[in-house]
Scaffold this motif. Structure first.
Motif, PDB file in Angstrom:
ATOM      1  N   THR A  65       0.840  -1.250  -0.118  1.00  0.00           N
ATOM      2  CA  THR A  65       0.168   0.026  -0.074  1.00  0.00           C
ATOM      3  C   THR A  65       0.976   1.140  -0.013  1.00  0.00           C
ATOM      4  N   LEU A  66       0.176   2.313  -0.144  1.00  0.00           N
ATOM      5  CA  LEU A  66       1.088   3.658  -0.247  1.00  0.00           C
ATOM      6  C   LEU A  66       0.504   4.349   1.180  1.00  0.00           C
ATOM      7  N   THR A  67       1.297   5.192   1.659  1.00  0.00           N
ATOM      8  CA  THR A  67       0.990   5.822   2.980  1.00  0.00           C
ATOM      9  C   THR A  67       0.146   7.025   2.400  1.00  0.00           C
ATOM     10  N   SER A  68      -0.828   7.423   3.648  1.00  0.00           N
ATOM     11  CA  SER A  68      -1.775   8.459   3.110  1.00  0.00           C
ATOM     12  C   SER A  68      -1.082   9.978   3.612  1.00  0.00           C
ATOM     13  N   LEU A  69      -1.814  10.732   3.148  1.00  0.00           N
ATOM     14  CA  LEU A  69      -1.391  12.215   3.581  1.00  0.00           C
ATOM     15  C   LEU A  69      -2.253  12.681   4.525  1.00  0.00           C
ATOM     16  N   ARG A  70      -1.954  13.285   5.650  1.00  0.00           N
ATOM     17  CA  ARG A  70      -2.715  14.057   6.397  1.00  0.00           C
ATOM     18  C   ARG A  70      -2.178  15.530   6.734  1.00  0.00           C
ATOM     19  N   GLN A  71      -3.458  16.536   6.821  1.00  0.00           N
ATOM     20  CA  GLN A  71      -2.895  17.930   7.120  1.00  0.00           C
ATOM     21  C   GLN A  71      -4.073  18.593   7.971  1.00  0.00           C
ATOM     22  N   THR A  72      -3.758  19.184   8.876  1.00  0.00           N
ATOM     23  CA  THR A  72      -4.753  20.102   9.640  1.00  0.00           C
ATOM     24  C   THR A  72      -5.000  21.532   8.838  1.00  0.00           C
ATOM     25  N   ALA A  84     -16.529  22.601  -0.264  1.00  0.00           N
ATOM     26  CA  ALA A  84     -15.457  22.317  -0.837  1.00  0.00           C
ATOM     27  C   ALA A  84     -15.664  21.312  -2.022  1.00  0.00           C
ATOM     28  N   TYR A  85     -14.908  21.348  -2.878  1.00  0.00           N
ATOM     29  CA  TYR A  85     -14.827  20.221  -4.069  1.00  0.00           C
ATOM     30  C   TYR A  85     -13.509  20.233  -4.762  1.00  0.00           C
ATOM     31  N   ILE A  86     -13.409  19.102  -5.478  1.00  0.00           N
ATOM     32  CA  ILE A  86     -12.120  19.083  -6.266  1.00  0.00           C
ATOM     33  C   ILE A  86     -12.350  19.667  -7.823  1.00  0.00           C
ATOM     34  N   GLU A  87     -11.540  20.377  -8.092  1.00  0.00           N
ATOM     35  CA  GLU A  87     -11.694  21.083  -9.515  1.00  0.00           C
ATOM     36  C   GLU A  87     -11.398  19.693 -10.536  1.00  0.00           C
ATOM     37  N   GLY A  88     -12.504  19.477 -11.198  1.00  0.00           N
ATOM     38  CA  GLY A  88     -12.260  18.406 -12.290  1.00  0.00           C
ATOM     39  C   GLY A  88     -12.620  17.197 -11.879  1.00  0.00           C
ATOM     40  N   GLY A  89     -13.239  16.931 -10.485  1.00  0.00           N
ATOM     41  CA  GLY A  89     -13.380  15.799  -9.981  1.00  0.00           C
ATOM     42  C   GLY A  89     -12.218  15.067  -9.069  1.00  0.00           C
ATOM     43  N   PRO A  90     -12.525  13.921  -8.604  1.00  0.00           N
ATOM     44  CA  PRO A  90     -11.578  13.179  -7.913  1.00  0.00           C
ATOM     45  C   PRO A  90     -10.308  13.088  -8.685  1.00  0.00           C
ATOM     46  N   ALA A  91      -9.015  12.878  -8.060  1.00  0.00           N
ATOM     47  CA  ALA A  91      -7.732  12.744  -8.754  1.00  0.00           C
ATOM     48  C   ALA A  91      -7.382  11.479  -8.698  1.00  0.00           C
ATOM     49  N   ALA A  92      -6.327  11.221  -9.288  1.00  0.00           N
ATOM     50  CA  ALA A  92      -5.599   9.848  -9.358  1.00  0.00           C
ATOM     51  C   ALA A  92      -4.267   9.914  -9.627  1.00  0.00           C
ATOM     52  N   LEU A  93      -3.244   9.269  -9.013  1.00  0.00           N
ATOM     53  CA  LEU A  93      -2.045   9.052  -9.381  1.00  0.00           C
ATOM     54  C   LEU A  93      -1.729   8.428 -10.829  1.00  0.00           C
ATOM     55  N   TYR A  94      -1.014   8.921 -11.518  1.00  0.00           N
ATOM     56  CA  TYR A  94      -0.880   8.384 -13.081  1.00  0.00           C
ATOM     57  C   TYR A  94       0.466   8.273 -13.286  1.00  0.00           C
ATOM     58  N   LYS A 105     -10.476  13.417   1.571  1.00  0.00           N
ATOM     59  CA  LYS A 105     -11.598  13.667   2.326  1.00  0.00           C
ATOM     60  C   LYS A 105     -11.146  14.932   3.286  1.00  0.00           C
ATOM     61  N   PHE A 106     -12.178  15.883   3.561  1.00  0.00           N
ATOM     62  CA  PHE A 106     -12.093  17.214   4.323  1.00  0.00           C
ATOM     63  C   PHE A 106     -13.040  17.099   5.507  1.00  0.00           C
ATOM     64  N   ASN A 107     -12.400  17.263   6.679  1.00  0.00           N
ATOM     65  CA  ASN A 107     -13.429  17.063   8.005  1.00  0.00           C
ATOM     66  C   ASN A 107     -14.298  15.900   7.600  1.00  0.00           C
ATOM     67  N   GLY A 108     -13.849  14.765   7.262  1.00  0.00           N
ATOM     68  CA  GLY A 108     -14.725  13.509   7.186  1.00  0.00           C
ATOM     69  C   GLY A 108     -15.519  13.252   6.019  1.00  0.00           C
ATOM     70  N   MET A 132      -7.409  17.049   6.354  1.00  0.00           N
ATOM     71  CA  MET A 132      -7.521  16.663   5.037  1.00  0.00           C
ATOM     72  C   MET A 132      -6.709  15.249   5.232  1.00  0.00           C
ATOM     73  N   THR A 133      -7.423  14.388   4.448  1.00  0.00           N
ATOM     74  CA  THR A 133      -6.739  13.080   4.456  1.00  0.00           C
ATOM     75  C   THR A 133      -6.814  12.878   3.009  1.00  0.00           C
ATOM     76  N   ILE A 134      -5.834  12.291   2.092  1.00  0.00           N
ATOM     77  CA  ILE A 134      -5.506  11.637   0.703  1.00  0.00           C
ATOM     78  C   ILE A 134      -5.143  10.401   1.074  1.00  0.00           C
ATOM     79  N   VAL A 135      -5.930   9.625   0.608  1.00  0.00           N
ATOM     80  CA  VAL A 135      -5.686   7.947   0.463  1.00  0.00           C
ATOM     81  C   VAL A 135      -5.652   7.647  -0.773  1.00  0.00           C
ATOM     82  N   ALA A 136      -4.625   6.534  -1.146  1.00  0.00           N
ATOM     83  CA  ALA A 136      -4.391   6.205  -2.469  1.00  0.00           C
ATOM     84  C   ALA A 136      -5.322   4.607  -2.477  1.00  0.00           C
ATOM     85  N   ALA A 137      -5.983   4.245  -3.374  1.00  0.00           N
ATOM     86  CA  ALA A 137      -6.308   2.830  -3.466  1.00  0.00           C
ATOM     87  C   ALA A 137      -5.044   1.967  -3.435  1.00  0.00           C
TER      88      ALA A 137
END
Length: 161
Positions: A65-72, A84-94, A105-108, A132-137
């Motif tokens: 697995t890949l580690t997640s990112l967390r930031q307050t 809040a929203y992601i411009e262009g929709g959910p992102a992916a590593l490519y 996720k932001f504030n859950g 904010m948390t960012i988790v990769a599949a």
């Protein structure tokens, strides 16, 4: 008069030569300063001002697995709630061939391309902190190489009705 001119010329040449000698031993340091002062009415700022510049998700060879990112973030809207929203929709590593989905996720609240409330009016008015948390599949066994992602999260100040 000629003697004074020659003496003056020699003095100027000596001064220029000594300043050139000093320039060889100069040390310089470039300093770039920025200051971002948010308004008292609305702001959504990461606690770490460097967050988002060069983040790394490390690969765990044992779990695959890949580690997640967390930031307050510090959040405040004295005139209502925050969406809040992601411009262009959910992102992916490519990597140019394969994609690994990212869940942000932001504030859950899972962020999508559609603006949605992430901090309500009562909480955002005095100001609060949200994570904010960012988790990769989990990458497939066939997914390898250098993966990158760029995304923009938009925060909107939503006024009271």
């Amino acid at each position: 008069m000629l003697k004074q001119f020659v003496s003056g010329t020699a003095l100027v040449a000596a001064a220029l030569a000594s300043s050139a000698a000093f320039a060889v031993d100069d040390a310089r340091s470039s300093i770039h300063i920025t200051a971002n002062i948010p308004t008292e009415q609305f702001h959504v700022l990461p606690r770490d001002p460097n967050f988002g510049k060069d983040e790394v998700m490390s690969y765990n060879t044992v779990s695959g697995t890949l580690t997640s990112l967390r930031q307050t973030f510090d959040v405040k809207n004295t005139n209502g709630s925050v969406n809040a929203y992601i411009e262009g929709g959910p992102a992916a590593l490519y990597n140019g061939r394969d994609a690994i989905a990212l869940t942000t996720k932001f504030n859950g609240i899972t962020l999508t391309a559609t603006p949605q409330e992430v901090v309500d009016d009562a909480t955002s008015t005095p100001g609060t902190q949200a994570e904010m948390t960012i988790v990769a599949a989990k990458p497939l066994d066939t997914q390898n190489g250098l993966y990158t992602a760029d995304m923009t999260v938009i925060f909107d100040a939503v006024p009271r009705p």
